[in-house]
Design a protein around this motif. Structure first.
Motif, PDB file in Angstrom:
ATOM      1  N   GLY A 107       4.277  52.611  25.693  1.00  0.00           N
ATOM      2  CA  GLY A 107       4.532  51.391  26.448  1.00  0.00           C
ATOM      3  C   GLY A 107       5.237  51.650  27.764  1.00  0.00           C
ATOM      4  N   MET A 108       6.204  52.548  27.749  1.00  0.00           N
ATOM      5  CA  MET A 108       6.941  52.862  28.976  1.00  0.00           C
ATOM      6  C   MET A 108       6.040  53.547  30.001  1.00  0.00           C
ATOM      7  SD  MET A 108      10.125  51.905  28.691  1.00  0.00           S
ATOM      8  CE  MET A 108      10.968  52.925  29.860  1.00  0.00           C
ATOM      9  N   VAL A 109       5.282  54.545  29.554  1.00  0.00           N
ATOM     10  CA  VAL A 109       4.397  55.269  30.478  1.00  0.00           C
ATOM     11  C   VAL A 109       3.309  54.343  31.005  1.00  0.00           C
ATOM     12  CG1 VAL A 109       2.694  57.137  30.613  1.00  0.00           C
ATOM     13  CG2 VAL A 109       4.886  57.535  29.507  1.00  0.00           C
ATOM     14  N   GLY A 110       2.726  53.530  30.128  1.00  0.00           N
ATOM     15  CA  GLY A 110       1.693  52.597  30.569  1.00  0.00           C
ATOM     16  C   GLY A 110       2.214  51.584  31.571  1.00  0.00           C
ATOM     17  N   SER A 111       3.402  51.067  31.324  1.00  0.00           N
ATOM     18  CA  SER A 111       3.985  50.102  32.260  1.00  0.00           C
ATOM     19  C   SER A 111       4.284  50.736  33.606  1.00  0.00           C
ATOM     20  CB  SER A 111       5.274  49.517  31.676  1.00  0.00           C
ATOM     21  OG  SER A 111       4.990  48.750  30.541  1.00  0.00           O
ATOM     22  N   CYS A 112       4.785  51.954  33.578  1.00  0.00           N
ATOM     23  CA  CYS A 112       5.071  52.653  34.845  1.00  0.00           C
ATOM     24  C   CYS A 112       3.791  52.955  35.613  1.00  0.00           C
ATOM     25  CB  CYS A 112       5.841  53.933  34.572  1.00  0.00           C
ATOM     26  SG  CYS A 112       7.512  53.635  33.983  1.00  0.00           S
ATOM     27  N   LEU A 113       2.728  53.352  34.910  1.00  0.00           N
ATOM     28  CA  LEU A 113       1.449  53.596  35.576  1.00  0.00           C
ATOM     29  C   LEU A 113       0.897  52.317  36.199  1.00  0.00           C
ATOM     30  CD1 LEU A 113      -0.385  55.990  33.107  1.00  0.00           C
ATOM     31  CD2 LEU A 113       0.425  56.524  35.399  1.00  0.00           C
ATOM     32  N   ALA A 114       1.013  51.220  35.482  1.00  0.00           N
ATOM     33  CA  ALA A 114       0.511  49.948  36.010  1.00  0.00           C
ATOM     34  C   ALA A 114       1.344  49.483  37.199  1.00  0.00           C
ATOM     35  CB  ALA A 114       0.520  48.880  34.920  1.00  0.00           C
ATOM     36  N   PHE A 115       2.650  49.702  37.153  1.00  0.00           N
ATOM     37  CA  PHE A 115       3.520  49.288  38.244  1.00  0.00           C
ATOM     38  C   PHE A 115       3.237  50.097  39.509  1.00  0.00           C
ATOM     39  CE2 PHE A 115       7.449  49.071  40.681  1.00  0.00           C
ATOM     40  CZ  PHE A 115       7.748  47.730  40.608  1.00  0.00           C
ATOM     41  N   GLY A 116       2.952  51.367  39.339  1.00  0.00           N
ATOM     42  CA  GLY A 116       2.750  52.236  40.492  1.00  0.00           C
ATOM     43  C   GLY A 116       1.334  52.252  41.037  1.00  0.00           C
ATOM     44  N   TRP A 117       0.419  51.563  40.405  1.00  0.00           N
ATOM     45  CA  TRP A 117      -0.980  51.584  40.839  1.00  0.00           C
ATOM     46  C   TRP A 117      -1.139  50.809  42.139  1.00  0.00           C
ATOM     47  CZ3 TRP A 117      -4.710  47.555  41.048  1.00  0.00           C
ATOM     48  CH2 TRP A 117      -6.017  47.988  41.232  1.00  0.00           C
ATOM     49  N   LEU A 118      -1.881  51.380  43.081  1.00  0.00           N
ATOM     50  CA  LEU A 118      -2.160  50.724  44.357  1.00  0.00           C
ATOM     51  C   LEU A 118      -3.651  50.408  44.439  1.00  0.00           C
ATOM     52  CD1 LEU A 118      -0.028  52.978  46.706  1.00  0.00           C
ATOM     53  CD2 LEU A 118       0.518  50.705  45.856  1.00  0.00           C
ATOM     54  N   PRO A 119      -4.005  49.149  44.676  1.00  0.00           N
ATOM     55  CA  PRO A 119      -5.413  48.764  44.601  1.00  0.00           C
ATOM     56  C   PRO A 119      -6.282  49.285  45.738  1.00  0.00           C
ATOM     57  CG  PRO A 119      -4.075  46.887  45.213  1.00  0.00           C
ATOM     58  CD  PRO A 119      -3.138  48.012  44.897  1.00  0.00           C
ATOM     59  N   ASP A 120      -5.769  49.400  46.946  1.00  0.00           N
ATOM     60  CA  ASP A 120      -6.599  49.754  48.091  1.00  0.00           C
ATOM     61  C   ASP A 120      -6.350  51.173  48.571  1.00  0.00           C
ATOM     62  OD1 ASP A 120      -7.708  47.239  48.085  1.00  0.00           O
ATOM     63  OD2 ASP A 120      -6.129  46.417  49.340  1.00  0.00           O
ATOM     64  N   GLN A 121      -5.920  52.033  47.698  1.00  0.00           N
ATOM     65  CA  GLN A 121      -5.619  53.399  48.084  1.00  0.00           C
ATOM     66  C   GLN A 121      -6.904  54.222  48.136  1.00  0.00           C
ATOM     67  OE1 GLN A 121      -3.023  55.369  45.385  1.00  0.00           O
ATOM     68  NE2 GLN A 121      -2.380  56.886  46.874  1.00  0.00           N
ATOM     69  N   GLU A 122      -6.996  55.077  49.145  1.00  0.00           N
ATOM     70  CA  GLU A 122      -8.142  55.974  49.261  1.00  0.00           C
ATOM     71  C   GLU A 122      -8.111  56.973  48.109  1.00  0.00           C
ATOM     72  OE1 GLU A 122     -10.676  56.122  51.508  1.00  0.00           O
ATOM     73  OE2 GLU A 122      -9.948  54.203  52.250  1.00  0.00           O
ATOM     74  N   PRO A 123      -9.270  57.355  47.593  1.00  0.00           N
ATOM     75  CA  PRO A 123      -9.263  58.348  46.521  1.00  0.00           C
ATOM     76  C   PRO A 123      -8.746  59.694  47.025  1.00  0.00           C
ATOM     77  CG  PRO A 123     -11.509  57.716  47.105  1.00  0.00           C
ATOM     78  CD  PRO A 123     -10.584  56.857  47.895  1.00  0.00           C
ATOM     79  N   ARG A 124      -8.055  60.394  46.162  1.00  0.00           N
ATOM     80  CA  ARG A 124      -7.486  61.682  46.547  1.00  0.00           C
ATOM     81  C   ARG A 124      -8.588  62.706  46.723  1.00  0.00           C
ATOM     82  NH1 ARG A 124      -2.737  63.654  42.917  1.00  0.00           N
ATOM     83  NH2 ARG A 124      -3.028  65.359  44.351  1.00  0.00           N
ATOM     84  N   VAL A 125      -8.395  63.561  47.692  1.00  0.00           N
ATOM     85  CA  VAL A 125      -9.329  64.655  47.924  1.00  0.00           C
ATOM     86  C   VAL A 125      -8.839  65.844  47.118  1.00  0.00           C
ATOM     87  CG1 VAL A 125     -10.339  66.162  49.674  1.00  0.00           C
ATOM     88  CG2 VAL A 125      -9.831  63.786  50.220  1.00  0.00           C
ATOM     89  N   GLY A 126      -9.728  66.441  46.350  1.00  0.00           N
ATOM     90  CA  GLY A 126      -9.348  67.551  45.496  1.00  0.00           C
ATOM     91  C   GLY A 126      -9.010  68.802  46.286  1.00  0.00           C
ATOM     92  N   ARG A 127      -8.328  69.702  45.629  1.00  0.00           N
ATOM     93  CA  ARG A 127      -7.906  70.943  46.260  1.00  0.00           C
ATOM     94  C   ARG A 127      -9.104  71.758  46.733  1.00  0.00           C
ATOM     95  NH1 ARG A 127      -4.161  74.263  42.619  1.00  0.00           N
ATOM     96  NH2 ARG A 127      -2.853  72.470  43.053  1.00  0.00           N
ATOM     97  N   ARG A 128     -10.152  71.809  45.931  1.00  0.00           N
ATOM     98  CA  ARG A 128     -11.350  72.559  46.322  1.00  0.00           C
ATOM     99  C   ARG A 128     -11.981  71.977  47.567  1.00  0.00           C
ATOM    100  NH1 ARG A 128     -14.226  73.418  40.469  1.00  0.00           N
ATOM    101  NH2 ARG A 128     -12.664  74.851  39.639  1.00  0.00           N
ATOM    102  N   GLN A 129     -12.036  70.651  47.623  1.00  0.00           N
ATOM    103  CA  GLN A 129     -12.627  69.997  48.793  1.00  0.00           C
ATOM    104  C   GLN A 129     -11.792  70.269  50.046  1.00  0.00           C
ATOM    105  OE1 GLN A 129     -15.536  68.517  48.876  1.00  0.00           O
ATOM    106  NE2 GLN A 129     -15.396  67.977  51.028  1.00  0.00           N
ATOM    107  N   ARG A 130     -10.466  70.233  49.927  1.00  0.00           N
ATOM    108  CA  ARG A 130      -9.613  70.528  51.074  1.00  0.00           C
ATOM    109  C   ARG A 130      -9.791  71.969  51.546  1.00  0.00           C
ATOM    110  NH1 ARG A 130      -5.438  67.708  48.077  1.00  0.00           N
ATOM    111  NH2 ARG A 130      -4.617  69.756  47.537  1.00  0.00           N
ATOM    112  N   ARG A 131      -9.881  72.914  50.604  1.00  0.00           N
ATOM    113  CA  ARG A 131     -10.100  74.312  50.971  1.00  0.00           C
ATOM    114  C   ARG A 131     -11.452  74.510  51.640  1.00  0.00           C
ATOM    115  NH1 ARG A 131      -7.870  77.458  45.615  1.00  0.00           N
ATOM    116  NH2 ARG A 131      -5.654  77.088  46.010  1.00  0.00           N
ATOM    117  N   LYS A 132     -12.456  73.837  51.105  1.00  0.00           N
ATOM    118  CA  LYS A 132     -13.792  73.937  51.683  1.00  0.00           C
ATOM    119  C   LYS A 132     -13.802  73.411  53.120  1.00  0.00           C
ATOM    120  CE  LYS A 132     -18.524  72.550  50.583  1.00  0.00           C
ATOM    121  NZ  LYS A 132     -19.334  71.775  49.642  1.00  0.00           N
ATOM    122  N   GLU A 133     -13.148  72.281  53.350  1.00  0.00           N
ATOM    123  CA  GLU A 133     -13.074  71.721  54.699  1.00  0.00           C
ATOM    124  C   GLU A 133     -12.266  72.621  55.628  1.00  0.00           C
ATOM    125  OE1 GLU A 133     -11.452  67.840  54.102  1.00  0.00           O
ATOM    126  OE2 GLU A 133     -13.333  67.048  53.282  1.00  0.00           O
TER     127      GLU A 133
END
Length: 152
Positions: A107-133
């Protein structure tokens, strides 16, 4: 066999899941279910029966309800996550030490995840993709340096 309708189920679910704090709501719901199930355990297993009344069953139901509401009404996730974390903490006293700590932690972890969620955030770019770029950008700069070195 036609696979037409089934191909659209998984992408549709992923799109639905991406538009809400899915894991936070799911963990909060599972925490409420786990606390409710430990209330039904035998007396040999139960450590602390709690108030044996309304509060012992009310708080896990509130956790369960907040988790479901986070999933289906993500616009109000902040309110539901605060109520969910308070209900999770309350199960420490009223429901077998928070469902033997498992429901409390879920319950604590789920509530914290829900509280910290941002709806319009860009998806994270993975480490492999950053290295490739970075490699591609480095190759371009090396080509430019090589060309300018040849012409000079």
């Amino acid at each position: 066999m036609s696979r037409g309708p089934r191909e659209g189920v998984r992408p549709a679910f992923r799109q639905w899941r991406a538009g809400r704090p899915f894991w936070g709501g799911l963990l909060l719901t599972l925490g409420g279910v786990e606390v409710l199930l430990t209330l039904k355990a035998s007396l040999d297993v139960i450590l602390h029966v709690g108030m044996q009344g309304l509060a012992g069953y009310l708080l896990p139901v509130v956790m369960l309800l907040c988790g479901v509401l986070i999933l289906f009404n993500p616009a109000q996730r902040l309110f539901y996550s605060v109520i969910g974390v308070l209900a999770s903490l309350g199960t420490w006293l009223t429901s077998n030490l928070g469902g033997f700590f498992v429901g409390l932690l879920l319950g604590m972890v789920g509530s914290c995840l829900a509280f910290g969620w941002l709806p319009d955030q860009e998806p994270r770019v993975g480490r492999r993709q950053r290295r490739k770029e970075a490699r591609a950008a480095q190759a371009v700069t090396q080509r430019l340096e090589h060309k300018t070195g040849q012409t000079a």
